[in-house]
Each structure stands twice: as structure tokens, then as C-alpha cells.
Design an enzyme around this catalytic site. Structure first.
Site, PDB file in Angstrom:
ATOM      1  N   TYR A 143      31.537 -18.394 -13.340  1.00 19.11           N
ATOM      2  CA  TYR A 143      31.608 -17.308 -12.361  1.00 19.11           C
ATOM      3  C   TYR A 143      30.210 -17.025 -11.845  1.00 19.11           C
ATOM      4  O   TYR A 143      29.270 -16.906 -12.630  1.00 19.11           O
ATOM      5  CB  TYR A 143      32.204 -16.043 -12.989  1.00 19.11           C
ATOM      6  N   ASP A 235      22.623 -19.989 -14.097  1.00 18.29           N
ATOM      7  CA  ASP A 235      23.012 -18.622 -13.777  1.00 18.29           C
ATOM      8  C   ASP A 235      22.984 -17.833 -15.086  1.00 18.29           C
ATOM      9  O   ASP A 235      23.924 -17.887 -15.878  1.00 18.29           O
ATOM     10  CB  ASP A 235      24.399 -18.610 -13.128  1.00 18.29           C
ATOM     11  N   LYS A 264      22.439  -7.967 -14.197  1.00 19.99           N
ATOM     12  CA  LYS A 264      22.849  -7.210 -15.384  1.00 19.99           C
ATOM     13  C   LYS A 264      21.653  -6.639 -16.183  1.00 19.99           C
ATOM     14  O   LYS A 264      21.035  -5.706 -15.714  1.00 19.99           O
ATOM     15  CB  LYS A 264      23.813  -8.043 -16.220  1.00 19.99           C
TER      16      LYS A 264
HETATM   17  C1  PLP Z   1      28.316 -10.742 -13.238  1.00 21.71           C
HETATM   18  C2  PLP Z   1      27.925 -12.120 -12.851  1.00 21.71           C
HETATM   19  C3  PLP Z   1      27.563 -12.459 -11.537  1.00 21.71           C
HETATM   20  C4  PLP Z   1      27.710 -11.489 -10.397  1.00 21.71           C
HETATM   21  O1  PLP Z   1      26.860 -10.388 -10.541  1.00 21.71           O
HETATM   22  P1  PLP Z   1      27.212  -9.035  -9.722  1.00 21.71           P
HETATM   23  O2  PLP Z   1      26.059  -8.138 -10.041  1.00 21.71           O
HETATM   24  O3  PLP Z   1      28.528  -8.562 -10.254  1.00 21.71           O
HETATM   25  O4  PLP Z   1      27.273  -9.405  -8.299  1.00 21.71           O
HETATM   26  C5  PLP Z   1      27.094 -13.721 -11.281  1.00 21.71           C
HETATM   27  N1  PLP Z   1      26.993 -14.639 -12.269  1.00 21.71           N
HETATM   28  C6  PLP Z   1      27.342 -14.356 -13.532  1.00 21.71           C
HETATM   29  C7  PLP Z   1      27.179 -15.403 -14.587  1.00 21.71           C
HETATM   30  C8  PLP Z   1      27.838 -13.100 -13.857  1.00 21.71           C
HETATM   31  O5  PLP Z   1      28.223 -12.842 -15.105  1.00 21.71           O
END
Ligand code: PLP
Length: 448
Positions: A143, A235, A264
């Protein structure tokens, strides 16, 4: 459990917000989500005064829990009262950038943005601009936020958008492959290597499982991308400043990507994202280079202060020891429980991430003692090796309906707030205690 206030709020919300929520996953709680009134350490209290042990922690950002330690709270208030933002640079963003560059192996330069989605959008554009290529390889079940290039389903033979509103022509530039499958990604590079701008992956799939990389897999991605002149993007929006402490997952696994995305934890509970990496690549971003990127709120002083003081607090206190130790207790406790309750299920996670996947098959329960004790590590010698999820598809084949529709509610009824579905990680914070772990394990024991 009285939920009159949450119910009434949801009724109002449905009239003015699509699905009654501002982020899709929040509506996964049935029949309606509970509205939170306040946080307290490792707990939350809802609009009706019900208290829960909170293992969701804002879906990842709250490394320190709901009570910000004094230096973090003071910095947030100081910066909020000074402006709160200006559209010109401030010292605190330089300090946070220096902190990240000092601690994270791949990062020589960094650009702060406002969400993880914005970070991965910027990373993809940057990789395309830097390499002059269009194709992006991603992992099925990974994701990367709500962005056009990665909201894609399918496989290397053909991909299509997973959301309405995304042109098929966008999906044609995205190549989804199964995580932990060296053979497929090698074949993709043999066929289309010269078109591939980047491979983007979470080092540990944390939104779909949690799935740990098999030994050698991340190294394989590193070698292939280097060989074909493509970039490797980790990521680390979830794993950053959680797995591997201040060095992030890349230091844990000893694999250094070209670009890293953050979000985050790096914003200490405020909206944030960032893309960092080799100076030569990140230097292609405007105004230094030709790849456009900008944002009114980027590097927001309150967020930067919260992020900086959170990470400093973690550097100077026993934060990672505490959260990883409680993570071990949860994973070990669950592994223990499963031996006689549900030997087919798999305990996953590492550091402060944990989850129980309702896999359908397991090894002989007698082999329990030889299994990975603190969450699946994809050890080929583990008796569970043939049964533990290695790809997103393996997780999807688990009993996700039982997880979400039956088990989640059983835990909630016992005052335990778990992530809203069978896919997303749960998080330990500095605000959690051993008592929280014990109560949580007792609830699992009853609910399983
Ligand atoms: C949460 C998340 C995102 C998206 O971040 P948002 O601040 O919700 O836009 C992208 N990559 C990973 C791995 C995530 O866990």
C-alpha cells in the site's frame, strides 16, 4: 456497552460526509465506528465514555502514545502559538532534516510533504524524472496511499486500476508482482528492465498482513535495480522509525535503497510525509532540478517540531526498548496461546508491529516449540514455513471475514481496540504497559 453518542454522531456524519468518514478504512467498523473523545497513554476513551486499550495508535503515527512527553507537547504549543505557519522556511525543518540525514542510511537529502500519499506520489515522479522511464514495479498487497500509479490490481501480464476515476492508461505503467518472489521480478526485468524507473516496496508489507521479507529478497531487488539502472524505493511510511529504530527498516535489513518515503511517526502525530535519498537524485526536485514538487503546508513548523522532538525523545530514552519488548511479549504470548487454541493461525510482526493472521492451515501443533517465537520471520527451518503468508495473496486467502466480522467485535467487547480489518498492522506505543499486554492476551485467549 452504551454507544448512543457514537451512533448519533455517525447518523449526523452520514448526512454530510461520504460513508460518514474522512478516510475509507474507518468505516470498516460495523455497524458503525465509535467516535473517540480523547486518548490517554495507551488507551482511548470514546464519545460514550467507554475505554479501550488502543493498538491502532492512529494507524501508526503515535510511537509515544497519546500523552505527548513534556518536551514534545511544549514544542508543539510554542510553534502553534507563534504563527502558526508562514510560507517561508524555518529553523525547525532544517533540524528535522539534519536528524533524519544523520540516522537513516539512504538519506542524504530530504523533502518534507504533508502525507504519506504525497511522499509516494513525489517519489514516483522523481524516479520517472531522474531515469526518463515510466514503468513502476510494485508488490501485490503493498500500500502506498491513495495515488494513481499504485491503486492498481493485476499482475505482470496486465494491470488495471483498483479504483474508479483512474484511467486504464495510467495502470499500464504499473507492474504488480508478488512479494518474496524472486523469479517473477527477475523475469519482469529481463523482459522490460530498460523501461522500469523504479521498484517501490514496503520493506515489510505492513498494510497487508504483516509479511516479513524472505532472506535475500530485498537484496535481490537491490541488485536487479542497480543492474538495470532503475531505482529502488523503500516505502517506510510505516516501518520508518519503528522497525530498526532510528535507522529504520533499511538499517535492520542492511539494504540501502535509492529513495525512501516517510510519513506517520516522522510527524509525531501531525500530518506529514517525506521523500529522501541520494543527493544526486533528490536534487532533481524543483527548484534545484526539473521535477516539480511544492506544497503550501510542506515543512509545517508545528509538524516539524512534533516530529523532531518525538525522534529526539526516542533517541534519548528507552522508547524502542520499551515498545519492542512489549511487542515481543505480545507475539510470544500469542504464539503460546495458538498452540492449543488455533494452531493454524500465524503470528506476524516485528519490533512494535504485531498481528494475528487467521491462516487456514498450520503444521503439526507438536512442532510448536520449534516455531519462530516472536512473529513470523520466514525462517526456512520453521515448521510453519510452508503455511505462513509470503505474499499479499496468501494473506487474502486467510479468514478475513471471520477476523473482521466476528473476532474484532469479540475483542472490542473486551475493551481491546484492534485495527479494523484482517490486513492492517497493530502498533505498540511508549504509552502501553505490561498490564495492557496482559489484559490483551487474556482477551485473545477468551475470544479465539
Ligand atoms: C499509510 C501509508 C501510506 C499513505 O500515507 P497517508 O499519510 O495515509 O497518505 C503510504 N505508504 C504506506 C506504506 C503507508 O502505510
Amino acid at each position: 456497552m452504551n454507544e448512543e453518542h457514537s451512533k448519533a454522531l455517525y447518523d449526523r456524519a452520514l448526512s454530510v460526509m461520504p460513508g460518514g468518514v474522512n478516510s475509507a478504512v474507518r468505516a470498516a467498523i460495523e455497524p458503525y465506528p465509535f467516535f473517540i473523545a480523547k486518548g490517554d497513554g495507551g488507551h482511548v476513551v470514546d464519545a460514550d465514555g467507554n475505554r479501550y486499550i488502543d493498538w491502532v495508535m492512529g494507524l501508526g503515527p503515535l510511537l509515544l502514545g497519546h500523552d505527548l512527553p513534556e518536551p514534545v507537547a511544549a514544542a508543539v504549543q510554542r510553534h502553534a502559538s507563534r504563527g502558526p505557519m508562514y510560507g517561508t522556511p524555518t529553523e525547525v525543518e532544517v533540524e528535522l532534516a539534519e536528524f533524519v540525514v544523520r540516522h537513516v542510511p539512504s538519506v542524504e537529502k530530504i523533502r518534507f510533504v504533508n502525507s504519506g500519499t504525497e511522499a509516494t506520489v513525489s517519489a514516483v515522479r522523481l524516479a520517472r524524472g531522474y531515469t526518463g522511464r515510466n514503468a513502476i514495479v510494485i508488490m501485490q498487497g503493498g500500500y502506498h496511499g491513495a495515488q494513481e500509479s499504485t491503486l492498481v490490481e493485476g499482475d505482470a501480464q496486465g494491470a488495471h486500476p483498483s479504483s474508479a476515476g483512474i484511467p486504464q492508461s495510467f495502470a499500464e505503467h504499473t507492474i504488480p508482482v508478488p512479494f518474496n518472489d524472486e523469479e517473477t521480478v527477475r523475469a519482469v526485468f529481463e523482459e522490460r528492465g530498460e523501461e522500469i524507473a523504479a521498484v517501490m516496496t514496503e520493506p515489510v508489507l505492513a498494510n497487508y498482513g504483516i509479511v516479513h521479507p524472505e532472506e535475500g529478497y530485498l537484496e535481490c531487488l537491490r541488485e536487479l535495480t542497480a543492474e538495470y539502472g532503475s531505482l529502488l524505493i523503500f516505502d517506510e511510511v510505516i516501518t520508518g522509525f519503528r522497525v530498526g529504530g532510528l535507522g529504520c527498516a533499511q538499517s535492520r535489513f542492511g539494504v540501502t535503497p535509492d529513495l525512501t518515503t516517510f510519513g506517520k511517526v516522522i510527524g509525531g502525530g501531525f500530518p506529514v510525509g517525506a521523500v529522501g535519498g541520494r543527493a544526486e537524485i533528490v536534487g532533481e526536485l524543483a527548484p534545484a532540478g526539473p521535477v516539480f514538487q511544492a506544497g503550501t503546508f510542506s515543512g509545517h513548523p508545528v509538524t516539524m517540531a512534533a516530529g523532531l522532538e518525538t525522534l529526539r525523545f526516542a533517541a534519548e530514552n528507552d522508547v524502542y526498548d520499551h515498545v519492542n519488548d512489549l511487542g515481543d511479549q505480545l507475539r510470544e504470548g500469542l504464539t503460546e496461546l495458538l498452540a492449543d487454541r488455533a494452531p493454524e493461525y500465524t503470528v506476524v510482526g516485528t519490533d512494535s508491529l504485531f498481528k494475528l493472521i487467521f491462516t487456514r492451515e498450520g503444521p503439526d501443533p507438536k512442532s510448536h516449540e520449534e516455531q519462530c517465537v516472536s512473529g513470523c520471520r520466514q525462517e526456512s527451518t520453521c515448521p510453519r514455513y510452508d503455511h505462513c503468508p509470503k505474499t499479499g495473496a496468501d494473506v487474502r486467502r486467510s479468514e478475513t471475514d471471520r477476523w473482521r466480522r466476528l473476532f474484532w467485535g469479540e475483542m472490542k467487547a473486551r475493551g481491546i481496540f484492534l485495527s479494523q480489518n484482517g490486513f492492517e498492522s497493530q502498533f505498540v506505543s511508549y504509552g502501553h504497559t505490561e498490564a495492557d499486554v496482559e489484559r490483551t492476551l487474556a482477551a485473545y485467549e477468551e475470544a479465539l
